[in-house]
Design a protein around this motif. Sequence first.
Motif, short mmCIF file in Angstrom:
data_model
loop_
_atom_site.label_atom_id
_atom_site.label_comp_id
_atom_site.label_asym_id
_atom_site.label_seq_id
_atom_site.Cartn_x
_atom_site.Cartn_y
_atom_site.Cartn_z
N UNK A 152 -80.11 18.31 38.60
CA UNK A 152 -80.67 19.30 39.51
C UNK A 152 -81.59 20.26 38.77
N UNK A 153 -81.21 20.59 37.53
CA UNK A 153 -82.00 21.54 36.75
C UNK A 153 -81.28 22.85 36.54
N UNK A 154 -79.97 22.85 36.87
CA UNK A 154 -79.13 24.03 36.69
C UNK A 154 -78.39 23.91 35.36
N UNK A 155 -78.34 24.99 34.61
CA UNK A 155 -77.66 24.96 33.31
C UNK A 155 -76.19 24.60 33.48
N UNK A 156 -75.68 23.83 32.53
CA UNK A 156 -74.27 23.44 32.53
C UNK A 156 -73.55 24.19 31.41
N UNK A 157 -72.49 24.86 31.73
CA UNK A 157 -71.74 25.64 30.73
C UNK A 157 -71.27 24.76 29.59
N UNK A 158 -70.93 23.52 29.91
CA UNK A 158 -70.42 22.62 28.88
C UNK A 158 -71.48 22.21 27.87
N UNK A 159 -72.74 22.44 28.18
CA UNK A 159 -73.83 22.03 27.28
C UNK A 159 -74.48 23.21 26.56
N UNK A 160 -74.01 24.42 26.82
CA UNK A 160 -74.59 25.59 26.15
C UNK A 160 -74.02 25.69 24.74
N UNK A 161 -74.89 25.84 23.76
CA UNK A 161 -74.47 25.91 22.35
C UNK A 161 -73.63 27.15 22.13
N UNK A 162 -72.57 26.99 21.41
CA UNK A 162 -71.70 28.13 21.11
C UNK A 162 -71.05 27.93 19.74
N UNK A 163 -70.60 29.01 19.16
CA UNK A 163 -69.91 28.98 17.88
C UNK A 163 -68.56 29.67 18.07
N UNK A 164 -67.60 28.94 18.58
CA UNK A 164 -66.31 29.56 18.96
C UNK A 164 -65.50 30.02 17.76
N UNK A 165 -64.77 31.11 17.98
CA UNK A 165 -63.83 31.61 16.95
C UNK A 165 -62.60 30.69 16.91
N UNK A 166 -62.00 30.64 15.78
CA UNK A 166 -60.74 29.89 15.63
C UNK A 166 -59.56 30.88 15.77
N UNK A 167 -58.61 30.47 16.51
CA UNK A 167 -57.43 31.33 16.67
C UNK A 167 -56.55 31.16 15.42
N UNK A 168 -56.13 32.25 14.80
CA UNK A 168 -55.37 32.15 13.54
C UNK A 168 -53.99 31.53 13.76
N UNK A 169 -53.54 30.83 12.71
CA UNK A 169 -52.21 30.27 12.77
C UNK A 169 -51.17 31.38 12.67
N UNK A 170 -50.12 31.23 13.43
CA UNK A 170 -49.05 32.26 13.44
C UNK A 170 -47.76 31.61 12.94
N UNK A 171 -47.11 32.31 11.99
CA UNK A 171 -45.83 31.85 11.51
C UNK A 171 -45.90 30.70 10.53
#
Length: 439
Positions: free
Chosen positions: A420-439
């Motif tokens: 259609x020409x609408x942006x897809x959230x799944x295709x937007x470039x991102x640099x996600x944070x990693x959740x720290x290990x606990x315990x």
Amino acid sequence: MKQKLLQKVRTSRNLESAWRTIQENGRSSKSDEVRADIAKYQENAAGNLRSLQRRLSSGTFKFPPAKGVPIHKLDTKGKKTGKVRPIVLASVESRIVQRAILNVLVEIPALKPSVKTEFSFGGIRSEKPKKTTTGEKVPRAERMSAVPAAVKAVLDAIAQGARFVACGDIQSFFTKISKAAVTEIIADATGDAEFTAFFSAAIRVELENLDQLRKHGADWPIEEIGVAQGNSLSPLLGNIVLAEFDREMNAGDCRCIRYIDDIIILAPNAKAANARLRKADALLGELGMKLSPDKTSSQAVSVSAGFDFLGINFCPGAVRPTQKAQMKFLASIDEIFEEGRKSLNLMKDGERNMRPHTLLGTLKRLDGMIEGWGKHYWFCNDEQIWKNVDSKINSKILHFLGVYRKVRNEAIEERRMGLLGVSELSRIAREPFSYPKIG
């Protein structure tokens, strides 16, 4: 002390004005290479212009070799004739400097007659301001130039009694202009040897790809005869060379309207029109030029029979785009939809980088083309033409929507928004944070 002409060429104001013109023209260019060059220069336009100004001031700027681009000429059926239009594609900086030189030349008193002529309209913008000094809006019809002004001049001649017309085309016009002759005229008009030498360098043609042009290499104006089609200065040089031609062709009761290399003769009777056409050929012969036999009237025709000039059809009561212009426009729309169709299928199969040719992207391109074409013919008065063309465009849109619907139905779910020409959230470039290990 009087400011030297080269100093005027390299002022910030002049270079910025020249860049705006080159930028505007480049954005609407059909050449992908031109549009890309303009976009790249624009990324740091301010810095690039400062650098250009420094090199002009120090005398270190040189016009680099240009690129020859052969545009194949087509016959009436749209097939290649074997002949080419030799376009010279200079660098962005060269075009800016050439335009800056033109901005200076058009203000030189001795050249004014060649800049603002009564019966020549092509190549040099001469629109009047949109508002008067008191702030009042100037009617569009009173500040027009180029094709609209030429069309109005034709209509005025008919209103004044012209009843027969003959059209002509000056064969290979720019390639027949003598560099030496126009340089001598510029030298006399300016009295500035340094500026004249720089002007001479600006109209010299050196091609970086001459070997690649093969059999068409002789068509380019690399010798002393001929100026580059694509150089901002060339239309003015054409006006200078044809100044006397324009004067003689408009003496008496005939009118000769010229748009660069296209001419139309309007006369009170067929005999006068045919005689003036022969005179045109004779005057051009003195300049080493001639009328193109394929594009010149064999004899005058009656105004009442209708005629075409500059892509405009004139017939009693109507001014409208020619049938050829309409067909060319619709063919361009077909090309847009074909590109869209191919892109939709590629995206369906996994290609991600085709956003300009998605459904919305294709329709946006179409909208821009329609608006541009309609505005180009703002002065035409045949309302039925617009309705007819709109109807054909609407049919093409419906067909393309059908293509989109078919491709969408065949595509997997995650591809459908992209089609259609609408942006897809799944295709937007991102640099996600990693959740720290606990315990």
